[in-house]
Enzyme design. Structure first.
Site, short mmCIF file in Angstrom:
data_model
loop_
_atom_site.label_atom_id
_atom_site.label_comp_id
_atom_site.label_asym_id
_atom_site.label_seq_id
_atom_site.Cartn_x
_atom_site.Cartn_y
_atom_site.Cartn_z
N ALA A 169 0.87 -1.18 0.00
CA ALA A 169 0.00 0.00 0.00
C ALA A 169 0.90 1.23 0.00
O ALA A 169 2.04 1.19 0.48
CB ALA A 169 -0.88 -0.01 1.24
N GLY A 195 0.71 -5.02 0.92
CA GLY A 195 -0.46 -5.09 0.05
C GLY A 195 -0.15 -5.72 -1.30
O GLY A 195 -1.05 -6.26 -1.95
N GLU A 216 -0.49 -9.29 -0.70
CA GLU A 216 -1.92 -9.55 -0.49
C GLU A 216 -2.68 -9.53 -1.82
O GLU A 216 -3.59 -10.34 -2.05
CB GLU A 216 -2.49 -8.52 0.49
CG GLU A 216 -1.92 -8.71 1.90
CD GLU A 216 -2.22 -7.55 2.83
OE1 GLU A 216 -1.98 -6.39 2.44
OE2 GLU A 216 -2.69 -7.79 3.96
N GLU A 266 4.54 -5.07 7.17
CA GLU A 266 3.78 -3.97 7.78
C GLU A 266 4.19 -3.70 9.22
O GLU A 266 4.18 -2.58 9.69
CB GLU A 266 2.27 -4.28 7.73
CG GLU A 266 1.65 -4.22 6.35
CD GLU A 266 1.69 -5.54 5.59
OE1 GLU A 266 2.51 -6.41 5.95
OE2 GLU A 266 0.90 -5.69 4.64
#
Ligand code: CAA
Length: 256
Positions: free
Chosen positions: A65, A108, A111, A131
């Site tokens: 992200a 992300g 993911e 993260e």
């Protein structure tokens, strides 16, 4: 249509989506997720597309992200806007989608790759959920999907330490289906996608749905679901064509 953060190509019945924010290692910001979702909607609605490939660059599938976008978010904003919800479009895709991962697939990015149906990895691929090093934990399914892919011990270690896993380890533990030389990654992904796209489209979609059901329900319920779907496939002309073609020793011509 031209996009700011992705590149889109059609290769016969395969839709190829390349994440394209090279200056940020394809960090996933809201523009990119919005554009990705628009293309997913278009490919899903298009009968001419039977399979999709999602890839990044040689250096990065996606480095997570966008930290610069998230840095100043407040709790009320993240709760009320629920920005991660928009990332779930990919996991709701009904048509098969392959992640072709070279370089970093972190946070992300990992993911997103795990939200595809399977991952083909280049020998340069590196997976991780770092993260925790940013003072947060995975927020787009990492604690859940990684655990289902690789088991508790490995997932726990990855999420708690943030360490990266190389392609060989990822293949050994079942996170990726296969590792190929980086130079061949996209060509190989397109070849596999073409194989899938040449099958009966509804049967490929139902096969995907049934495999995914294994992650959502008990074995007995999953088997019952599979049986009903299998039975229903005898209503498709593609079943007659596939079996007749086998007996006549020729290639099937599915309707799609
Ligand atoms: N968000 C925003 N920008 C990012 C980014 C990210 N996730 N990852 C890399 N970038 C940017 C860098 O800031 C840098 O930009 P500038 O040139 O403007 O400084 C550019 O991309 C190149 O990155 P590096 O110079 O860091 O490249 P490197 O080769 O030295 O290192 C890396 C590569 C190890 C992947 C490193 O960039 C890195 O650690 N990135 C962050 C990985 C990460 O923590 N991801 C998780 C994000 S949080 C998340 O994803 C939450 C969730 O679950 C939903």
């Amino acid at each position: 249509m031209a996009y700011e953060t992705i590149l889109v190509e059609r290769h016969e019945r395969v839709g190829l989506i390349r994440l394209n924010r090279p200056q940020a290692l394809n960090a996933l910001n809201s523009v990119l997720i919005g554009e990705l979702n628009t293309v997913l909607d278009a490919f899903e609605a298009d009968r001419g597309i039977g399979c999709m490939v999602l890839t990044g660059s040689e250096k990065a599938f996606a480095a997570g992200a966008d930290i610069k976008q998230m840095q100043d978010y407040s709790y009320p904003e993240t709760y009320l806007d629920d920005f991660i919800t928009s990332w779930e479009r990919l996991s709701r895709a009904r048509k098969p989608i392959i992640a072709a991962v070279a370089g970093f697939a972190l946070g992300g990015g990992c993911e997103l790759a795990m939200s595809c149906d399977f991952i083909l990895a280049a020998d340069t691929a590196k997976f991780g959920q770092p993260e925790i090093k940013l003072g947060v934990m995975p927020g787009a399914g990492g604690t859940q999907r990684l655990t289902r892919f690789v088991g508790k011990s490995k997932a726990m270690e990855m999420c708690l330490t943030g360490r990266m896993m190389d392609a060989a380890e990822a293949e050994r533990v079942g996170l990726v289906s296969r590792v190929v030389p980086a130079a061949d990654l996209v060509a190989e992904a397109l070849k596999v996608a073409k194989t899938i796209a040449d099958m009966s489209l509804p049967v490929a979609m139902q096969t995907k749905e049934s495999v995914n059901r294994a992650y959502e329900t008990t074995l007995a319920e999953g088997i019952r679901f599979e049986r009903r779907v299998f039975q229903s496939q005898f209503a498709f002309a593609d079943q007659k064509e596939g079996m007749t073609a086998f007996i006549e020793k020729r290639a099937p011509k599915f309707q799609r």
